[in-house]
Design a protein around this motif. Structure first.
Motif, PDB file in Angstrom:
ATOM      1  N   THR A  83      49.034  34.774  37.800  1.00 28.56           N
ATOM      2  CA  THR A  83      47.936  34.111  37.098  1.00 28.56           C
ATOM      3  C   THR A  83      46.653  34.078  37.912  1.00 28.56           C
ATOM      4  O   THR A  83      45.555  34.109  37.358  1.00 28.56           O
ATOM      5  N   ASP A  84      46.777  34.020  39.229  1.00 25.87           N
ATOM      6  CA  ASP A  84      45.603  33.882  40.098  1.00 25.87           C
ATOM      7  C   ASP A  84      45.401  35.096  41.003  1.00 25.87           C
ATOM      8  O   ASP A  84      44.770  35.004  42.046  1.00 25.87           O
ATOM      9  N   GLN A  85      45.921  36.219  40.570  1.00 22.78           N
ATOM     10  CA  GLN A  85      45.776  37.453  41.343  1.00 22.78           C
ATOM     11  C   GLN A  85      44.310  37.824  41.534  1.00 22.78           C
ATOM     12  O   GLN A  85      43.496  37.705  40.610  1.00 22.78           O
ATOM     13  N   ASP A  86      43.983  38.256  42.732  1.00 26.17           N
ATOM     14  CA  ASP A  86      42.633  38.718  43.034  1.00 26.17           C
ATOM     15  C   ASP A  86      42.381  40.011  42.254  1.00 26.17           C
ATOM     16  O   ASP A  86      43.086  40.999  42.459  1.00 26.17           O
ATOM     17  N   PRO A  87      41.391  40.042  41.356  1.00 27.71           N
ATOM     18  CA  PRO A  87      41.138  41.265  40.581  1.00 27.71           C
ATOM     19  C   PRO A  87      40.818  42.471  41.450  1.00 27.71           C
ATOM     20  O   PRO A  87      41.023  43.614  41.026  1.00 27.71           O
ATOM     21  N   SER A  88      40.350  42.235  42.667  1.00 31.08           N
ATOM     22  CA  SER A  88      39.979  43.325  43.561  1.00 31.08           C
ATOM     23  C   SER A  88      41.082  43.695  44.534  1.00 31.08           C
ATOM     24  O   SER A  88      40.962  44.699  45.260  1.00 31.08           O
ATOM     25  N   ASP A  89      42.166  42.900  44.571  1.00 32.02           N
ATOM     26  CA  ASP A  89      43.250  43.143  45.529  1.00 32.02           C
ATOM     27  C   ASP A  89      44.550  42.633  44.934  1.00 32.02           C
ATOM     28  O   ASP A  89      44.848  41.437  45.011  1.00 32.02           O
ATOM     29  N   PRO A  90      45.357  43.506  44.332  1.00 35.14           N
ATOM     30  CA  PRO A  90      46.593  43.081  43.679  1.00 35.14           C
ATOM     31  C   PRO A  90      47.594  42.405  44.608  1.00 35.14           C
ATOM     32  O   PRO A  90      48.530  41.761  44.135  1.00 35.14           O
ATOM     33  N   GLY A  91      47.398  42.527  45.910  1.00 30.12           N
ATOM     34  CA  GLY A  91      48.317  41.901  46.856  1.00 30.12           C
ATOM     35  C   GLY A  91      47.916  40.501  47.257  1.00 30.12           C
ATOM     36  O   GLY A  91      48.580  39.897  48.104  1.00 30.12           O
ATOM     37  N   ILE A  94      43.511  34.279  44.600  1.00 30.92           N
ATOM     38  CA  ILE A  94      42.269  33.573  44.891  1.00 30.92           C
ATOM     39  C   ILE A  94      42.551  32.078  44.944  1.00 30.92           C
ATOM     40  O   ILE A  94      43.091  31.507  43.995  1.00 30.92           O
ATOM     41  N   GLU A  95      42.215  31.444  46.047  1.00 28.20           N
ATOM     42  CA  GLU A  95      42.386  29.999  46.179  1.00 28.20           C
ATOM     43  C   GLU A  95      41.320  29.273  45.354  1.00 28.20           C
ATOM     44  O   GLU A  95      40.159  29.679  45.333  1.00 28.20           O
ATOM     45  N   LEU A  96      41.718  28.186  44.718  1.00 28.44           N
ATOM     46  CA  LEU A  96      40.830  27.491  43.790  1.00 28.44           C
ATOM     47  C   LEU A  96      39.593  26.922  44.468  1.00 28.44           C
ATOM     48  O   LEU A  96      38.465  27.223  44.067  1.00 28.44           O
ATOM     49  N   TYR A  97      39.773  26.086  45.456  1.00 26.24           N
ATOM     50  CA  TYR A  97      38.637  25.378  46.044  1.00 26.24           C
ATOM     51  C   TYR A  97      37.883  26.218  47.070  1.00 26.24           C
ATOM     52  O   TYR A  97      36.651  26.187  47.107  1.00 26.24           O
ATOM     53  N   THR A  98      38.605  26.974  47.893  1.00 27.30           N
ATOM     54  CA  THR A  98      37.905  27.780  48.903  1.00 27.30           C
ATOM     55  C   THR A  98      37.298  29.033  48.299  1.00 27.30           C
ATOM     56  O   THR A  98      36.309  29.546  48.807  1.00 27.30           O
ATOM     57  N   GLY A  99      37.904  29.569  47.235  1.00 26.30           N
ATOM     58  CA  GLY A  99      37.461  30.835  46.666  1.00 26.30           C
ATOM     59  C   GLY A  99      37.892  32.035  47.484  1.00 26.30           C
ATOM     60  O   GLY A  99      37.525  33.169  47.158  1.00 26.30           O
ATOM     61  N   ARG A 100      38.679  31.810  48.525  1.00 27.29           N
ATOM     62  CA  ARG A 100      39.093  32.908  49.394  1.00 27.29           C
ATOM     63  C   ARG A 100      40.242  33.694  48.779  1.00 27.29           C
ATOM     64  O   ARG A 100      41.085  33.152  48.069  1.00 27.29           O
ATOM     65  N   SER A 101      40.271  34.973  49.111  1.00 26.69           N
ATOM     66  CA  SER A 101      41.392  35.836  48.760  1.00 26.69           C
ATOM     67  C   SER A 101      42.396  35.788  49.904  1.00 26.69           C
ATOM     68  O   SER A 101      42.030  35.984  51.070  1.00 26.69           O
ATOM     69  N   SER A 111      49.868  25.786  58.235  1.00 26.23           N
ATOM     70  CA  SER A 111      48.428  25.982  58.408  1.00 26.23           C
ATOM     71  C   SER A 111      48.050  27.428  58.122  1.00 26.23           C
ATOM     72  O   SER A 111      48.718  28.362  58.579  1.00 26.23           O
ATOM     73  N   GLY A 112      46.984  27.633  57.350  1.00 22.04           N
ATOM     74  CA  GLY A 112      46.536  28.978  57.020  1.00 22.04           C
ATOM     75  C   GLY A 112      47.289  29.616  55.875  1.00 22.04           C
ATOM     76  O   GLY A 112      47.005  30.760  55.506  1.00 22.04           O
ATOM     77  N   GLU A 113      48.232  28.884  55.274  1.00 19.36           N
ATOM     78  CA  GLU A 113      48.968  29.386  54.110  1.00 19.36           C
ATOM     79  C   GLU A 113      48.405  28.736  52.842  1.00 19.36           C
ATOM     80  O   GLU A 113      47.582  27.832  52.899  1.00 19.36           O
ATOM     81  N   TRP A 114      48.870  29.228  51.681  1.00 20.40           N
ATOM     82  CA  TRP A 114      48.475  28.607  50.424  1.00 20.40           C
ATOM     83  C   TRP A 114      49.687  27.950  49.770  1.00 20.40           C
ATOM     84  O   TRP A 114      50.815  28.401  49.933  1.00 20.40           O
ATOM     85  N   ASN A 115      49.412  26.864  49.074  1.00 24.61           N
ATOM     86  CA  ASN A 115      50.493  26.194  48.361  1.00 24.61           C
ATOM     87  C   ASN A 115      50.070  25.867  46.940  1.00 24.61           C
ATOM     88  O   ASN A 115      49.039  26.350  46.472  1.00 24.61           O
ATOM     89  N   HIS A 139      47.496  23.759  35.017  1.00 24.74           N
ATOM     90  CA  HIS A 139      46.766  22.955  36.010  1.00 24.74           C
ATOM     91  C   HIS A 139      47.275  23.165  37.431  1.00 24.74           C
ATOM     92  O   HIS A 139      46.876  22.438  38.342  1.00 24.74           O
ATOM     93  N   LEU A 140      48.116  24.149  37.646  1.00 23.19           N
ATOM     94  CA  LEU A 140      48.595  24.484  38.988  1.00 23.19           C
ATOM     95  C   LEU A 140      47.847  25.703  39.502  1.00 23.19           C
ATOM     96  O   LEU A 140      47.766  26.728  38.807  1.00 23.19           O
ATOM     97  N   ARG A 141      47.325  25.609  40.718  1.00 25.18           N
ATOM     98  CA  ARG A 141      46.523  26.694  41.281  1.00 25.18           C
ATOM     99  C   ARG A 141      46.855  26.899  42.748  1.00 25.18           C
ATOM    100  O   ARG A 141      47.225  25.945  43.451  1.00 25.18           O
ATOM    101  N   PRO A 142      46.708  28.108  43.262  1.00 21.84           N
ATOM    102  CA  PRO A 142      46.867  28.319  44.704  1.00 21.84           C
ATOM    103  C   PRO A 142      45.728  27.640  45.466  1.00 21.84           C
ATOM    104  O   PRO A 142      44.577  27.668  45.018  1.00 21.84           O
ATOM    105  N   GLU A 143      46.055  27.049  46.600  1.00 27.44           N
ATOM    106  CA  GLU A 143      45.016  26.473  47.451  1.00 27.44           C
ATOM    107  C   GLU A 143      45.472  26.415  48.899  1.00 27.44           C
ATOM    108  O   GLU A 143      46.661  26.280  49.177  1.00 27.44           O
ATOM    109  N   ASP A 144      44.509  26.552  49.784  1.00 30.43           N
ATOM    110  CA  ASP A 144      44.760  26.427  51.210  1.00 30.43           C
ATOM    111  C   ASP A 144      45.455  25.106  51.499  1.00 30.43           C
ATOM    112  O   ASP A 144      45.053  24.052  50.972  1.00 30.43           O
TER     113      ASP A 144
END
Length: 268
Positions: A83-91, A94-101, A111-115, A139-144
């Motif tokens: 659901t939250d796959q980076d459109p530019s990187d299938p591997g 995208i984290e919700l709040y940071t916006g990081r891939s 630390s440094g992982e997503w949950n 309402h569930l999203r990946p985040e740092d």
């Protein structure tokens, strides 16, 4: 709600995916960019809500979106990778709040992982990770991990100090303000939860209000701010794709405020 026979056949076919999951075959990954559901099919999905406003619209949407398949909490890990796959990187996701891939493989609690971030904090109503609101992908999203801990179970509002490691986000002792690019996403996720879970299926009646510091009550604020955020940040391609993936591959229900953001003002 009575659904057209063709639509029911489609829904039954989609439910086969979930039955396979339940049989232990694992979650089926979504395609990188699923096709948008034809407009006519989306209109059919919401047919019972057409022409309604206020409580009548909310009640109709509740009936529509409550017809869904449910995932167990462990299955959410794999679902979020689709659901939250980076459109530019299938591997990556995208984290919700940071916006990081971040690499899909870096999921966990370190630390440094997503949950798995519960945007409607699971303590607000004390539903935990129970199958239902605790595992609802809308309402569930990946985040740092660290940023998720900063958000904690705070309500949503404007203001506060910058969040370290999450540019554009702000927080204080009782509220959290997400970055501008996802303010509308957050609002529409919260309002989806308020429509989907109304106390009639063994879970709390979730409602937005004008408070912060809601604690364990089944409420999250501030509604006026959430409405403002939804107008400020309308649904983008990522949010629409996410809604489509949840519908076609996992839960087979939709977030009506992604499809019809104008319904936010029509209800609240």
């Amino acid at each position: 709600m009575s659904m057209p026979s063709a639509f029911r056949r489609t829904a039954r076919a989609r439910r086969a995916v979930t039955l396979a999951v339940a049989a232990g075959l694992g979650v089926v990954a979504a395609s990188p960019a699923p096709a948008r559901e034809p407009a006519a099919a989306v209109d059919t999905y919401y047919a019972a809500a057409r022409g309604k406003t206020g409580p009548a619209l909310k009640a109709a949407l509740h009936t529509i979106i409550s017809a869904q398949d449910r995932l167990g909490y462990p299955q959410v890990w794999e679902a979020l990778k689709a659901t939250d796959q980076d459109p530019s990187d299938p591997g990556s996701v995208i984290e919700l709040y940071t916006g990081r891939s971040i690499a899909k493989s870096r999921s966990g609690g370190g630390s440094g992982e997503w949950n798995r971030e519960h945007v409607w904090a699971k303590s607000h109503g004390d539903f935990g990770t129970a199958t239902g609101p605790g595992t609802d992908l809308h309402h569930l999203r990946p985040e740092d991990v660290g940023v998720n801990a900063v958000r904690g179970n705070k309500d949503f509002d404007n203001g506060g100090s910058p969040v370290p490691g999450a540019s554009g986000n702000r927080t204080d002792s009782d509220s959290f303000e997400p970055r501008d690019a996802v303010k509308g996403d957050v609002a529409r996720m919260i309002l989806y939860m308020a429509v989907r879970y109304d106390g009639g299926d063994g879970f709390p009646d979730l409602e937005p209000n004008e408070r912060v510091n809601n604690g364990s009550t089944p409420a999250i604020g501030r509604l006026s701010v959430l409405k403002q955020w939804s107008l400020q940040d309308p649904p983008d391609a990522f949010e629409q794709r996410r809604n489509e993936t949840i519908y076609t591959t996992y839960q087979h229900n939709r977030n009506p405020f992604v499809d019809h953001p104008e319904w936010v003002g029509a209800i609240w």
